[in-house]
Design an enzyme around this catalytic site. Structure first.
Site, mmCIF file in Angstrom:
data_model
loop_
_atom_site.group_PDB
_atom_site.id
_atom_site.type_symbol
_atom_site.label_atom_id
_atom_site.label_comp_id
_atom_site.label_asym_id
_atom_site.label_seq_id
_atom_site.Cartn_x
_atom_site.Cartn_y
_atom_site.Cartn_z
ATOM 1 N N ARG A 183 0.844 -1.218 0.000
ATOM 2 C CA ARG A 183 0.000 0.000 0.000
ATOM 3 C C ARG A 183 0.872 1.258 0.000
ATOM 4 O O ARG A 183 0.593 2.233 0.694
ATOM 5 C CB ARG A 183 -0.950 0.027 1.206
ATOM 6 C CG ARG A 183 -1.909 -1.130 1.286
ATOM 7 C CD ARG A 183 -2.866 -1.190 0.084
ATOM 8 N NE ARG A 183 -3.529 -2.481 0.110
ATOM 9 C CZ ARG A 183 -3.021 -3.584 -0.473
ATOM 10 N NH1 ARG A 183 -1.897 -3.514 -1.191
ATOM 11 N NH2 ARG A 183 -3.653 -4.716 -0.399
ATOM 12 N N SER A 198 -10.500 -0.510 3.991
ATOM 13 C CA SER A 198 -9.627 -0.727 5.158
ATOM 14 C C SER A 198 -9.103 0.614 5.648
ATOM 15 O O SER A 198 -8.517 1.363 4.873
ATOM 16 C CB SER A 198 -8.428 -1.592 4.775
ATOM 17 O OG SER A 198 -8.875 -2.789 4.200
ATOM 18 N N GLU A 207 -4.406 3.822 6.377
ATOM 19 C CA GLU A 207 -4.170 3.568 4.949
ATOM 20 C C GLU A 207 -4.578 4.775 4.092
ATOM 21 O O GLU A 207 -3.846 5.141 3.174
ATOM 22 C CB GLU A 207 -4.948 2.312 4.524
ATOM 23 C CG GLU A 207 -4.574 1.819 3.146
ATOM 24 C CD GLU A 207 -5.391 0.622 2.721
ATOM 25 O OE1 GLU A 207 -5.188 -0.474 3.265
ATOM 26 O OE2 GLU A 207 -6.244 0.782 1.814
HETATM 27 C C1 LIG Z 1 -15.390 -0.035 -0.047
HETATM 28 C C2 LIG Z 1 -13.927 0.177 -0.362
HETATM 29 C C3 LIG Z 1 -13.105 -0.912 -0.565
HETATM 30 C C4 LIG Z 1 -11.749 -0.745 -0.856
HETATM 31 N N1 LIG Z 1 -10.981 -1.851 -1.069
HETATM 32 C C5 LIG Z 1 -9.673 -1.708 -1.371
HETATM 33 C C6 LIG Z 1 -8.867 -2.857 -1.623
HETATM 34 O O1 LIG Z 1 -9.336 -3.997 -1.602
HETATM 35 N N2 LIG Z 1 -7.553 -2.673 -1.908
HETATM 36 C C7 LIG Z 1 -7.000 -1.423 -1.966
HETATM 37 O O2 LIG Z 1 -5.798 -1.331 -2.236
HETATM 38 N N3 LIG Z 1 -7.742 -0.322 -1.752
HETATM 39 C C8 LIG Z 1 -9.065 -0.422 -1.450
HETATM 40 N N4 LIG Z 1 -9.824 0.689 -1.215
HETATM 41 C C9 LIG Z 1 -9.202 2.025 -1.280
HETATM 42 C C10 LIG Z 1 -9.411 2.754 -2.641
HETATM 43 O O3 LIG Z 1 -10.419 2.140 -3.387
HETATM 44 C C11 LIG Z 1 -8.121 2.760 -3.475
HETATM 45 O O4 LIG Z 1 -7.075 3.358 -2.747
HETATM 46 C C12 LIG Z 1 -8.306 3.533 -4.791
HETATM 47 O O5 LIG Z 1 -7.181 3.359 -5.597
HETATM 48 C C13 LIG Z 1 -8.561 5.029 -4.572
HETATM 49 O O6 LIG Z 1 -8.916 5.578 -5.826
HETATM 50 P P1 LIG Z 1 -9.520 7.032 -5.925
HETATM 51 O O7 LIG Z 1 -9.545 7.420 -7.366
HETATM 52 O O8 LIG Z 1 -10.808 7.114 -5.225
HETATM 53 O O9 LIG Z 1 -8.399 7.888 -5.176
HETATM 54 P P2 LIG Z 1 -8.579 9.186 -4.261
HETATM 55 O O10 LIG Z 1 -9.203 8.801 -2.966
HETATM 56 O O11 LIG Z 1 -9.226 10.280 -5.027
HETATM 57 O O12 LIG Z 1 -7.052 9.575 -4.009
HETATM 58 C C14 LIG Z 1 -6.214 8.748 -3.212
HETATM 59 C C15 LIG Z 1 -4.784 9.342 -3.263
HETATM 60 O O13 LIG Z 1 -4.275 9.227 -4.578
HETATM 61 C C16 LIG Z 1 -3.947 10.528 -5.106
HETATM 62 N N5 LIG Z 1 -4.355 10.515 -6.517
HETATM 63 C C17 LIG Z 1 -5.581 10.184 -7.006
HETATM 64 N N6 LIG Z 1 -5.558 10.242 -8.344
HETATM 65 C C18 LIG Z 1 -4.306 10.626 -8.709
HETATM 66 C C19 LIG Z 1 -3.661 10.867 -9.959
HETATM 67 N N7 LIG Z 1 -4.290 10.731 -11.122
HETATM 68 N N8 LIG Z 1 -2.363 11.278 -9.930
HETATM 69 C C20 LIG Z 1 -1.679 11.413 -8.766
HETATM 70 N N9 LIG Z 1 -2.237 11.192 -7.559
HETATM 71 C C21 LIG Z 1 -3.532 10.796 -7.530
HETATM 72 C C22 LIG Z 1 -4.742 11.513 -4.269
HETATM 73 O O14 LIG Z 1 -4.107 12.781 -4.228
HETATM 74 C C23 LIG Z 1 -4.722 10.828 -2.910
HETATM 75 O O15 LIG Z 1 -3.479 11.074 -2.272
HETATM 76 C C24 LIG Z 1 -11.199 0.566 -0.934
HETATM 77 C C25 LIG Z 1 -12.036 1.676 -0.742
HETATM 78 C C26 LIG Z 1 -13.388 1.491 -0.454
HETATM 79 C C27 LIG Z 1 -14.272 2.696 -0.291
#
Ligand SMILES: Cc1cc2nc3c(=O)[nH]c(=O)nc-3n(C[C@H](O)[C@H](O)[C@H](O)COP(=O)(O)OP(=O)(O)OC[C@H]3O[C@@H](n4cnc5c(N)ncnc54)[C@H](O)[C@@H]3O)c2cc1C
Length: 332
Positions: A158, A232, A328
């Protein structure tokens, strides 16, 4: 603009400026802009891994770079590219429909393609780094477009360079995946092994694994559209064999997994549950009834309530096990 509908926890936070960027050139226009260029930036994908505890003082860059394509069909792999603003799960489903398996264990993870490398998303025995070829980003200092290969991303559990030295310094615009041929199923994860035994399907295809993963996830994780959460909330802590032996001595039930390097990963959810937190709340923030690793918004919670609950959990786990749980998600 209120970001409540732009984060999976459903937390209220007011952004003074939100700019949607759909290309490298659009990112550069913000960097070169007289006022916006000087302001700090917050890159936002789907908001599935962000906890807003206050109104962001930065310009919010909402990444909406779209597009999907097969880059190359090699003898040993399909190389597939997707825009950073694409929905992660939709891209996983699309690759399978196209006949390019390999991402099925990562189905139904919320968020965008561009955020996937940031924390090296992982689930059910596969991490992004196992299927990663390269990515494109725009450097927010120089405005230059750069391509990074796997070594430059410094992927860890992570973790990646985007949470370390490049945190807040780049906008990922495209990600390329390497989907190995011939395809091999990854079924080592306990819940998938159980499905094999239950169904009697001992050689499932990628679509079957995709369906299994979706069903398992739907049964145990709350849907953010219904109950605000970021999945998580804490990383699973990694300890030495001595530390683990000490904990087992006191708590023989502790759920733990040996890692290839000799260290031991402990199930953070088990530690939190053992401290009696499952189903408990502080204010309007709570611990999910079915999975203690997931903190939830019980309706109208503030980011401060979520963080207060998280700190209280960290203190009890430290008090009982001597282990510091690390959050996380990104706390803003
Ligand atoms: C119900 C649920 C289940 C989940 N299960 C998992 C799992 O099984 N495994 C897992 O690893 N994660 C899991 N996650 C966490 C999440 O889904 C991941 O971390 C996902 O990749 C976040 O994507 P996002 O676009 O919403 O990112 P955001 O929440 O918008 O951003 C997260 C971070 O990434 C940065 N960021 C976003 N986009 C970019 C970009 N294009 N360039 C540079 N930086 C960027 C942001 O600045 C921030 O620091 C879960 C979340 C939820 C709600």
């Amino acid at each position: 603009m209120n970001l409540r509908t732009h984060n999976a926890f459903g937390l209220s936070a007011q952004a003074a400026t939100l700019v949607r960027v759909d290309s490298d050139a659009a990112v550069r226009r913000v960097i070169d802009h007289a006022e916006l260029g000087r302001a700090p930036k917050l890159v936002l994908g789907g908001g599935s891994n962000i906890v807003f505890t206050r109104d962001p003082q930065s310009v919010v860059l909402k990444v909406e770079v779209m597009g999907r394509r097969l880059v190359e069909e090699r003898a040993d792999a399909w190389i597939v590219e997707a825009g950073a603003g694409e929905n992660w799960h939709d891209v996983v489903a699309w690759t399978l429909q196209q006949g390019w398996p390999g991402l099925e264990n990562l189905a139904l993870i919320p968020g965008t393609v561009g955020a996937a490398p940031v924390q090296n998303i992982g689930a059910y025995g596969v991490e992004l780094q196992d299927r990663f070829e390269s990515l494109d980003l725009v450097d927010m200092v120089t405005g230059r477009s750069v391509t990074l290969d796997i070594d430059a991303c410094h992927f860890g559990y992570r973790d990646s360079v985007f949470k370390q030295s490049l945190a807040g310094k780049s906008v990922i615009t495209r990600v390329r995946f390497r989907l190995p041929r011939p395809w091999q199923p990854v079924l080592g994860y306990l819940e998938l092994t159980r499905r094999v035994h239950e169904t009697g399907i001992d050689a499932p295809d990628a679509s079957t694994i995709f369906d299994w993963v979706c069903a398992i996830r739907r049964a145990k994780l709350p849907d953010p559209a219904v109950i605000g959460n970021v999945g998580s909330f804490f990383k699973n802590p990694v300890v030495t064999t001595e530390q683990c032996r000490d904990i087992i001595g006191r708590d023989p039930e502790v759920v733990h997994y040996p890692l290839p390097d000799g260290s031991i990963k402990l199930a953070a959810g088990w530690l939190i549950d053992a401290c009696g937190w499952k189903g408990k709340s502080i204010g309007r923030a709570g611990v999910y009834e079915k999975q203690a690793l997931v903190l939830v918004n019980r309706g109208g919670a503030s980011g401060a309530e979520v963080v207060t609950l998280a700190r209280a959990i960290q203190e009890s786990v430290y008090g009982r096990f001597g282990i510091r749980l690390e959050p996380e998600p990104v706390i803003v």
